[in-house]
Design a protein around this motif. Structure first.
Motif, short mmCIF file in Angstrom:
data_model
loop_
_atom_site.label_atom_id
_atom_site.label_comp_id
_atom_site.label_asym_id
_atom_site.label_seq_id
_atom_site.Cartn_x
_atom_site.Cartn_y
_atom_site.Cartn_z
N CYS A 191 82.26 23.77 11.70
CA CYS A 191 81.26 24.66 12.32
C CYS A 191 81.93 25.85 12.98
CB CYS A 191 80.42 23.88 13.34
SG CYS A 191 79.29 22.72 12.57
N GLU A 214 82.86 28.36 10.36
CA GLU A 214 81.66 29.11 9.98
C GLU A 214 81.30 30.15 11.04
OE1 GLU A 214 78.32 26.60 9.01
OE2 GLU A 214 79.57 25.30 7.77
N PHE A 215 81.42 29.77 12.31
CA PHE A 215 81.14 30.69 13.42
C PHE A 215 82.09 31.90 13.36
CE2 PHE A 215 82.28 31.92 17.82
CZ PHE A 215 81.06 32.43 18.24
N HIS A 249 83.67 33.11 10.77
CA HIS A 249 83.32 33.95 9.62
C HIS A 249 82.06 34.76 9.90
CE1 HIS A 249 86.39 33.02 6.69
NE2 HIS A 249 86.30 31.74 7.02
N PHE A 250 81.10 34.15 10.58
CA PHE A 250 79.88 34.87 10.94
C PHE A 250 80.21 36.06 11.84
CE2 PHE A 250 76.33 35.53 13.92
CZ PHE A 250 75.34 35.87 13.02
N ILE A 251 81.03 35.84 12.85
CA ILE A 251 81.42 36.92 13.76
C ILE A 251 82.19 38.02 13.01
CG2 ILE A 251 82.94 37.48 15.73
CD1 ILE A 251 80.33 36.22 16.59
N ASP A 259 81.94 38.70 9.82
CA ASP A 259 80.98 39.40 8.97
C ASP A 259 80.18 40.43 9.77
OD1 ASP A 259 81.82 37.98 6.75
OD2 ASP A 259 80.11 36.58 6.78
N GLN A 260 79.78 40.06 10.97
CA GLN A 260 79.08 41.01 11.82
C GLN A 260 80.00 42.17 12.20
OE1 GLN A 260 77.25 38.94 15.13
NE2 GLN A 260 75.35 38.87 13.94
#
Length: 98
Positions: free
Chosen positions: A65, A68-69, A71-73, A75-76
């Motif tokens: 998790c 994933e977090f 990668h999300f940051i 990506d943003q």
């Protein structure tokens, strides 16, 4: 339950402040990349960020998790950089047309 939720709320406030700080720095990075004609995406850098930050986890149960977090940051961050750079290009085009 209320006490736990209150602690989560406090963490969320801290995360909001840290998020804003991070994105402000991301915009500075966008400016550097724009001025030096560098790519926004750097796969080696992203892999290094994940590897480096995984070391801070003390509970491996959250590892997937957390990846994933991150990668999300990231990506943003790339989206913010793209938006900043596009704005600069548009501003330069409009000033060049005058």
């Amino acid at each position: 339950m209320d006490a736990i939720r209150s602690k989560i709320d406090a963490i969320d406030r801290q995360m909001a402040a840290l998020y804003e700080q991070r994105m402000a720095l991301v915009m500075t990075i966008a400016e550097y990349k724009y001025n030096n004609n560098e790519n926004i995406f750097d796969s080696e850098r992203e892999a290094a960020v994940v590897e480096k930050n995984l070391k801070f986890l003390t509970d491996s149960e959250f590892e997937n998790c957390y990846i994933e977090f991150l990668h999300f940051i990231m990506d943003q961050s790339k989206r913010v950089q793209s938006q900043w750079i596009e704005t600069q290009k548009k501003n330069n085009e409009s000033h060049g047309a005058e």
